[in-house]
Design a protein around this motif. Sequence first.
Motif, PDB file in Angstrom:
ATOM      1  N   ASN A  46       2.519   2.215  -2.224  1.00 37.73           N
ATOM      2  CA  ASN A  46       1.095   1.603  -2.157  1.00 37.73           C
ATOM      3  C   ASN A  46       0.138   1.360  -3.190  1.00 37.73           C
ATOM      4  O   ASN A  46      -0.982   0.845  -3.106  1.00 37.73           O
ATOM      5  N   THR A  56      -0.468  -2.647  -0.305  1.00 35.05           N
ATOM      6  CA  THR A  56      -0.693  -1.919   0.859  1.00 35.05           C
ATOM      7  C   THR A  56      -0.362  -2.844   2.046  1.00 35.05           C
ATOM      8  O   THR A  56      -0.268  -4.221   1.921  1.00 35.05           O
ATOM      9  N   HIS A  94      -5.428  -2.011   2.192  1.00 30.99           N
ATOM     10  CA  HIS A  94      -5.049  -2.819   3.426  1.00 30.99           C
ATOM     11  C   HIS A  94      -5.713  -4.072   3.560  1.00 30.99           C
ATOM     12  O   HIS A  94      -5.552  -4.110   4.990  1.00 30.99           O
ATOM     13  N   GLY A 143       1.293   6.089   1.800  1.00 32.63           N
ATOM     14  CA  GLY A 143       0.283   5.661   2.693  1.00 32.63           C
ATOM     15  C   GLY A 143      -0.072   6.649   3.513  1.00 32.63           C
ATOM     16  O   GLY A 143       0.205   7.791   3.703  1.00 32.63           O
TER      17      GLY A 143
END
Length: 395
Positions: free
Chosen positions: A7, A11, A204, A354
Amino acid sequence: MNIYADNAATTRMSPAAIEAMTVCMKEQYGNPSSLYSLGQRARETLELAREDAARVIGASPKEITFTSGGSEADNQALRSAAAAGKKAGKTHIVSTAFEHHAVLHTLDALGREGFSVTLLDVHADGLVRPEELRAAIREDTCLVSVMYANNEIGTVQPIRELGAICREKGVPFHTDAVQAVGHLPIDVDADNIDLLSASAHKFHGPKGVGFLYARRGQRLTSLIEGGAQERGKRAGTENVPGIVGMAAALREAAGGMAEASARLVPLRDRLIAGLGEIPHSALNGDAEKRLPGNVNFCFEGIEGESLLLLLDDRGICASSGSACTSGALDPSHVLLAIGRKHDVAHGSLRLTLGEDATEEEIDYIVRNVKEVVEHLRGFSPVWRDLMNGKGQFIL
Ligand SMILES: *Cc1c(COP(=O)(O)O)cnc(C)c1O
């Protein structure tokens, strides 16, 4: 089992960000600089996204410039402060030896253009010392740039103290906060930050979009010539869907930050404890002052690349050094900066969890890394020599 444990490289996009982008692409496709209502609706979403970006670091929307990501934000921050410094006859910059290449390579370029650069030592714990920053600042220092959290070893710097020294000395303070935004609470006022870089795909959001915060009064010079978008600080039609996706991801990350951190820290520590059972291994960077999901180890007598490939066969995505350097034969400049010897630095493994990581996954990783390290050592000539007493173990 398939586990994405990289990550820090990038991500998986949040479903909320994908949804926001889809709506934006379908319905708000106008150019934000156009005067008709379709364009103005795109403009409004852009400005709402700017408010989201500002809120998460305690800034005001006018202080946010959207960029193509962390690298561009780093380049623009450094180039802007350097240009302002030069005008004032100040051409000295202080940074650290373990910055991301977006910073280090920009500093190299500035060096060729006549700036002098002091790189602070990063100690064995992966941290810089505030008193060493104080000693490095000179009359002609025009910028200090220290990353918030390191992308390889995850160490979190004493940013507030570093910022306070810069404030006291009247020197602009930039921080590459790409690994921190959306993961750690940041307040540009309390932390004394004047310039800050962020990138959406590390929290993200989508790739290819980020932002640069510049405190009121910090002049930004444009890296790209063209139209007057972003108040003349960044030409080119704005990446509206990307920016909207970034804002959605950021709202989500900011809302769940405390909870994610409380969940991740015990999992991270379980992983550190498990890997620490491997003989002749060592954790890189301070055990506590590190990102909630970052684990980075060196194992003596193996090659990180072979380790990665075998872990990939077992469904684990990890990294050795940073994505930008893996593939190259040079060991990580970060591991060398914290004093790891070349041989040992080659045998490094970075696992970055994550928010959805589970205990079961941690145990699977520990079991498989143990097996693979043992397997690789089984036919490593370096390891055989060490076991036969030829040469000394470093770890
Ligand atoms: C990923 C990263 C960057 C580069 O960001 P991009 O958006 O990929 O250009 C810069 N600094 C740090 C610390 C990073 O982790």
